[in-house]
Scaffold this active site. Structure first.
Site, mmCIF file in Angstrom:
data_model
loop_
_atom_site.group_PDB
_atom_site.id
_atom_site.type_symbol
_atom_site.label_atom_id
_atom_site.label_comp_id
_atom_site.label_asym_id
_atom_site.label_seq_id
_atom_site.Cartn_x
_atom_site.Cartn_y
_atom_site.Cartn_z
ATOM 1 N N SER A 135 0.819 -1.217 0.000
ATOM 2 C CA SER A 135 0.000 0.000 0.000
ATOM 3 C C SER A 135 0.849 1.261 0.000
ATOM 4 O O SER A 135 1.904 1.319 0.624
ATOM 5 C CB SER A 135 -0.857 -0.015 1.269
ATOM 6 O OG SER A 135 -1.335 1.274 1.561
ATOM 7 N N GLU B 46 0.237 3.674 1.683
ATOM 8 C CA GLU B 46 0.269 4.141 3.076
ATOM 9 C C GLU B 46 1.663 3.893 3.683
ATOM 10 O O GLU B 46 2.050 4.558 4.643
ATOM 11 C CB GLU B 46 -0.830 3.421 3.858
ATOM 12 C CG GLU B 46 -1.050 3.863 5.282
ATOM 13 C CD GLU B 46 -1.601 5.258 5.474
ATOM 14 O OE1 GLU B 46 -2.115 5.852 4.502
ATOM 15 O OE2 GLU B 46 -1.499 5.788 6.596
ATOM 16 N N TYR C 20 -1.214 0.632 10.731
ATOM 17 C CA TYR C 20 -1.544 -0.051 9.476
ATOM 18 C C TYR C 20 -0.374 0.053 8.486
ATOM 19 O O TYR C 20 0.030 -0.943 7.865
ATOM 20 C CB TYR C 20 -2.808 0.574 8.871
ATOM 21 C CG TYR C 20 -3.077 0.144 7.456
ATOM 22 C CD1 TYR C 20 -3.787 -1.016 7.184
ATOM 23 C CD2 TYR C 20 -2.621 0.902 6.365
ATOM 24 C CE1 TYR C 20 -4.030 -1.429 5.880
ATOM 25 C CE2 TYR C 20 -2.856 0.509 5.059
ATOM 26 C CZ TYR C 20 -3.560 -0.655 4.827
ATOM 27 O OH TYR C 20 -3.794 -1.054 3.529
HETATM 28 O O1 G4F Z 1 -10.210 7.196 2.762
HETATM 29 P P1 G4F Z 1 -9.187 7.086 3.806
HETATM 30 O O2 G4F Z 1 -9.622 6.499 5.115
HETATM 31 O O3 G4F Z 1 -7.981 6.285 3.154
HETATM 32 P P2 G4F Z 1 -6.436 6.126 3.549
HETATM 33 O O4 G4F Z 1 -6.208 6.384 4.984
HETATM 34 O O5 G4F Z 1 -5.637 6.942 2.589
HETATM 35 O O6 G4F Z 1 -6.191 4.586 3.287
HETATM 36 C C1 G4F Z 1 -6.716 3.896 2.158
HETATM 37 O O7 G4F Z 1 -5.794 3.889 1.106
HETATM 38 C C2 G4F Z 1 -4.577 3.177 1.375
HETATM 39 C C3 G4F Z 1 -3.718 3.251 0.118
HETATM 40 O O8 G4F Z 1 -2.849 4.314 0.262
HETATM 41 C C4 G4F Z 1 -4.885 1.736 1.738
HETATM 42 F F1 G4F Z 1 -3.760 1.069 1.996
HETATM 43 C C5 G4F Z 1 -5.791 1.711 2.944
HETATM 44 O O9 G4F Z 1 -6.165 0.366 3.255
HETATM 45 C C6 G4F Z 1 -7.056 2.480 2.596
HETATM 46 O O10 G4F Z 1 -7.703 1.811 1.550
HETATM 47 O O11 G4F Z 1 -8.574 8.515 4.140
HETATM 48 C C7 G4F Z 1 -8.037 9.344 3.141
HETATM 49 C C8 G4F Z 1 -7.727 10.720 3.708
HETATM 50 C C9 G4F Z 1 -6.903 10.698 5.005
HETATM 51 O O12 G4F Z 1 -5.910 11.678 4.914
HETATM 52 C C10 G4F Z 1 -7.894 11.080 6.090
HETATM 53 O O13 G4F Z 1 -7.335 11.785 7.198
HETATM 54 O O14 G4F Z 1 -8.965 11.352 4.052
HETATM 55 C C11 G4F Z 1 -8.807 12.000 5.289
HETATM 56 N N1 G4F Z 1 -10.119 12.174 5.913
HETATM 57 C C12 G4F Z 1 -10.682 13.377 6.240
HETATM 58 N N2 G4F Z 1 -11.875 13.188 6.821
HETATM 59 C C13 G4F Z 1 -10.965 11.191 6.267
HETATM 60 C C14 G4F Z 1 -12.071 11.823 6.849
HETATM 61 N N3 G4F Z 1 -10.884 9.859 6.149
HETATM 62 C C15 G4F Z 1 -11.923 9.096 6.595
HETATM 63 N N4 G4F Z 1 -11.851 7.772 6.460
HETATM 64 N N5 G4F Z 1 -13.016 9.677 7.189
HETATM 65 C C16 G4F Z 1 -13.142 11.030 7.338
HETATM 66 O O15 G4F Z 1 -14.142 11.532 7.868
#
Ligand code: G4F
Length: 329
Positions: free
Chosen positions: A130, A132, A154
């Site tokens: 990933s 990440e 993670y």
């Molecule tokens: O959608 P996210 O939770 O994805 P994240 O953390 O980038 O991880 C995903 O992608 C990775 C590949 O790089 C995978 F390995 C992993 O398993 C997963 O599929 O968050 C994306 C961004 C972050 O910066 C987070 O802080 O969105 C920001 N964010 C802002 N508000 C939020 C929120 N994320 C989530 N989940 N929920 C919010 O309310």
């Protein structure tokens, strides 16, 4: 080459597992899926969506179950997609995340090595690494050679799995490849991830079912692609004569604010500020501020390129959520 080809997918009930199973079935593979636990409701879901998949019970934390599953499936290709994959959750459950997302890879590699026995050419292995792992990114854009600096339990667990896959390749001559996939989304994405959280809320706001949407960091940037495109890259990696590591990304980065612009515009709302609130509990202890991948190696070696751009991806997800929420009005 033996026909039909047989593949085993761990994490088959996730977004990527479903798209990959459909792709492999369309290519004539016999597809086996590892599903965890007794009376897992996802088993029913999988059977309803893709009844052709042969479901086997096992757990990434139990190596003996993996050995048994491999001996039943007899796969030519193993796709290890299983993981606890929600980054935000990994701080609350760091040990469990490490057991499944890190040690689970070692268990799967070891079971595959034992299954292959003296004939390492018998099976090819794909590890879902990933972006990440880049965390506090040390280079822009990120390539296969960029230093890993994970920022979440993670990310640390994924880095372990990534290095262990390389180690099995180098130690035992295993055909083990790692796909360093940047964020990839679809209408099948879980609602805990930001893209789906946004598209679902936008559809519900449009339909009058929800008033506001609470988010964390709006300035984070990600390189978002379509999951359906990315599983094709996984398959291509295992068709190469030599195993290797590949970045899979679009090469374009967008902020959460851009995501909000496109998603709200898809339902005719140009100013989303009155609908979106910020919730400090959704800010992560250590944030990955910005990711953008350089997939030149995958373009050149695998002949892979993404088909769906950011705008089309977000519109596809909003359309899907409008359709599936309509009956609630
Ligand atoms: O959608 P996210 O939770 O994805 P994240 O953390 O980038 O991880 C995903 O992608 C990775 C590949 O790089 C995978 F390995 C992993 O398993 C997963 O599929 O968050 C994306 C961004 C972050 O910066 C987070 O802080 O969105 C920001 N964010 C802002 N508000 C939020 C929120 N994320 C989530 N989940 N929920 C919010 O309310």
């Amino acid at each position: 080459m033996d026909f039909p080809r047989r593949a085993l997918i761990t994490g088959i009930t996730g977004q990527d597992g479903l798209y990959l199973a459909e792709l492999l079935l369309s290519k004539g593979y016999v597809v086996f899926g590892l599903v965890r636990g007794q009376s897992n409701p996802k088993r029913e879901l999988l059977h309803r969506i893709i009844p052709e998949v042969k479901v086997l019970t096992g757990d990434l934390t139990d190596v003996s179950s993996l050995i048994r599953v491999l001996s039943i499936a007899g796969p030519h290709e193993v796709y290890n997609l299983g993981a606890i994959s929600f980054v935000g959750y990994s701080w609350e459950n760091a040990a469990l995340t490490s057991d499944v997302t890190a040690l689970g890879v070692l268990n799967m590699l070891e079971a595959t090595r034992l299954y292959a026995g003296s004939d390492m050419g018998k099976v090819r292995f794909y590890q879902a690494s990933s972006s990440e792992m880049y965390g506090k990114a040390q280079e822009v854009p990120q390539t296969e050679r960029t230093l890993l600096w994970p920022r979440s339990p993670y990310g640390v667990a994924k880095a372990f799995g990534h290095h262990m896959t390389i180690n099995y390749r180098e130690s035992y001559g295993m055909h083990a490849s790692s796909g360093i996939l940047f964020n990839h989304e679809s209408p099948r994405r879980g609602p805990e991830f930001v893209t789906r959280k946004v598209t679902l809320a936008v559809a519900r706001i449009r339909l009058g079912l929800q008033e506001t949407l609470a988010l964390g960091n709006l300035d984070a940037r990600r390189d978002w692609g379509f999951a359906g495109d990315y599983v094709d890259a996984m398959w291509r990696m295992l068709q190469q004569p030599e195993p290797d590591d590949y970045v899979i990304a679009t090469g374009k980065s967008h902020s959460i604010r851009d995501l909000l612009d496109v998603a709200f515009a898809a339902v005719g709302i140009s100013d989303w500020s009155r609908y979106v609130t910020q919730d400090s509990t959704l800010i992560r202890p250590a944030e990955v501020e910005s990711l953008i991948g350089d997939a030149s190696k995958a373009h050149a070696t695998l002949g892979w390129k993404p088909e769906v751009d950011f705008r089309s991806l977000v519109s596809m997800m909003v359309e899907h959520d409008l359709a599936n929420q309509k009956h609630l009005v």
